[in-house]
Design an enzyme around this catalytic site. Structure first.
Site, PDB file in Angstrom:
ATOM      1  N   ASN A   1       0.808  -1.218   0.000  1.00 37.26           N
ATOM      2  CA  ASN A   1       0.000   0.000   0.000  1.00 37.26           C
ATOM      3  C   ASN A   1       0.845   1.274   0.000  1.00 37.26           C
ATOM      4  OD1 ASN A   1      -2.576   1.614   0.611  1.00 37.26           O
ATOM      5  ND2 ASN A   1      -1.266   2.125   2.352  1.00 37.26           N
TER       6      ASN A   1
ATOM      7  N   SER B   1      -3.862   2.603  -9.132  1.00 40.49           N
ATOM      8  CA  SER B   1      -4.694   3.807  -9.128  1.00 40.49           C
ATOM      9  C   SER B   1      -5.348   3.950 -10.491  1.00 40.49           C
ATOM     10  CB  SER B   1      -3.833   5.043  -8.839  1.00 40.49           C
ATOM     11  OG  SER B   1      -4.539   6.241  -9.115  1.00 40.49           O
TER      12      SER B   1
ATOM     13  N   TYR C   1       3.225  10.135 -11.199  1.00 44.68           N
ATOM     14  CA  TYR C   1       2.432   9.243 -10.354  1.00 44.68           C
ATOM     15  C   TYR C   1       1.696   8.213 -11.209  1.00 44.68           C
ATOM     16  CZ  TYR C   1      -1.132   7.751  -6.995  1.00 44.68           C
ATOM     17  OH  TYR C   1      -1.946   7.008  -6.179  1.00 44.68           O
TER      18      TYR C   1
ATOM     19  N   SER D   1       3.997   5.542 -12.586  1.00 46.68           N
ATOM     20  CA  SER D   1       4.381   4.561 -11.560  1.00 46.68           C
ATOM     21  C   SER D   1       3.254   3.573 -11.291  1.00 46.68           C
ATOM     22  CB  SER D   1       4.791   5.278 -10.262  1.00 46.68           C
ATOM     23  OG  SER D   1       3.670   5.807  -9.566  1.00 46.68           O
ATOM     24  N   LYS D   2       2.017   4.041 -11.311  1.00 45.94           N
ATOM     25  CA  LYS D   2       0.887   3.160 -11.033  1.00 45.94           C
ATOM     26  C   LYS D   2       0.556   2.261 -12.236  1.00 45.94           C
ATOM     27  CE  LYS D   2       0.158   4.368  -6.786  1.00 45.94           C
ATOM     28  NZ  LYS D   2       0.305   3.412  -5.676  1.00 45.94           N
TER      29      LYS D   2
END
Length: 254
Positions: free
Chosen positions: A93, A146, A159, A162-163
């Protein structure tokens, strides 16, 4: 819903569990009969959730973890395995976000996000994967992706990249480790109301603008995300691996 051996309680390691989805997930697993290890960058940040977990009857191991440090990942995982004796479930997480125009992102910011979200998730999974395979035991890994890893958005490039990597990583590891009985899945939350987003949701106009893009016209909760993790590590999900479950109120259905 939890699967529990009569000889011992199942165990889980939830990273980034001081608040929000991580804390809710740790609590949900404890209520299913798990003992848990929980991590944050500083163990002091875990004091509130540790009290709740212990009150729910779990054996709890708080761990300091910086996912940008590969030796730190190794040390933290070893401490968890020693304390719990076995890790059955890993929930990756922990992560950081970055809201910034792509033209303005610095190399240092890029490295911070990629090392934490992507590199840290991979090497933590590798460590626990080796542990499970070495013991000849099945297990579950759930990664936190995400909706930014599925659809594009302004000022979320690093971001989102990366997700997106985490979503594909989930598929790759699921294929490699299926023969060992290790299931690897991910959840991809959409707009979830947690402490980390509190500052962006206080303005009524900004809040309504965000809600207007969600067909169910509400934000998700950390507990709803935790319930999805709970399902993915349960016997009811025994035939699910390599999957990313979107939890976004219909955001990506447009």
């Amino acid at each position: 819903m939890g699967e529990q051996s009569p000889a011992r309680r199942r165990t889980a390691f939830v990273t980034g569990a001081s608040y929000g989805i991580g804390a809710a997930t740790a609590l949900a697993l404890v209520r299913d009969g798990f003992d848990v290890a929980v991590s944050a960058t500083r163990t002091a940040n875990l004091s509130d959730i540790v009290v709740k977990l212990e009150a729910a009857g779990a054996r709890v191991v708080p761990i300091a973890l910086n996912l940008r440090s590969l030796p730190g990942i190794e040390q933290a995982a070893d401490m968890v395995i020693k304390a719990l004796g076995q890790v059955d479930v890993l929930v990756n997480n922990a992560g950081i976000t970055l809201r910034k125009a792509a033209l303005e992102v610095t190399p240092e910011e890029w490295e911070a996000v990629i090392q934490t979200n992507m590199t840290g998730t991979f090497f933590m999974s590798q460590k626990i994967g080796r542990h499970l395979i070495g013991r000849g035991r099945p297990g579950c890994i759930v990664n936190l992706a995400s909706t930014h890893g599925v659809v594009g958005a302004a000022q979320r490039s690093v971001y989102g990249i990366s997700k997106a990597a985490i979503i594909h990583m989930t598929k790759m590891l699921a294929i490699e480790w299926a023969e060992h009985g290790i299931r690897v899945n991910a959840i991809a939350p959409g707009r979830v109301e947690t402490r980390s987003r509190a500052g962006t949701l206080t303005d009524p106009k900004a809040r309504e603008a965000r809600l207007n893009k969600v067909p169910l016209h509400r934000f998700g909760t950390a507990e709803e995300m935790a319930d999805a993790v709970r399902y993915l590590v349960s016997p009811q999900a025994a035939y699910i691996t390599g999957h990313t479950l979107l939890l976004d109120g219909g955001l990506t259905a447009y």
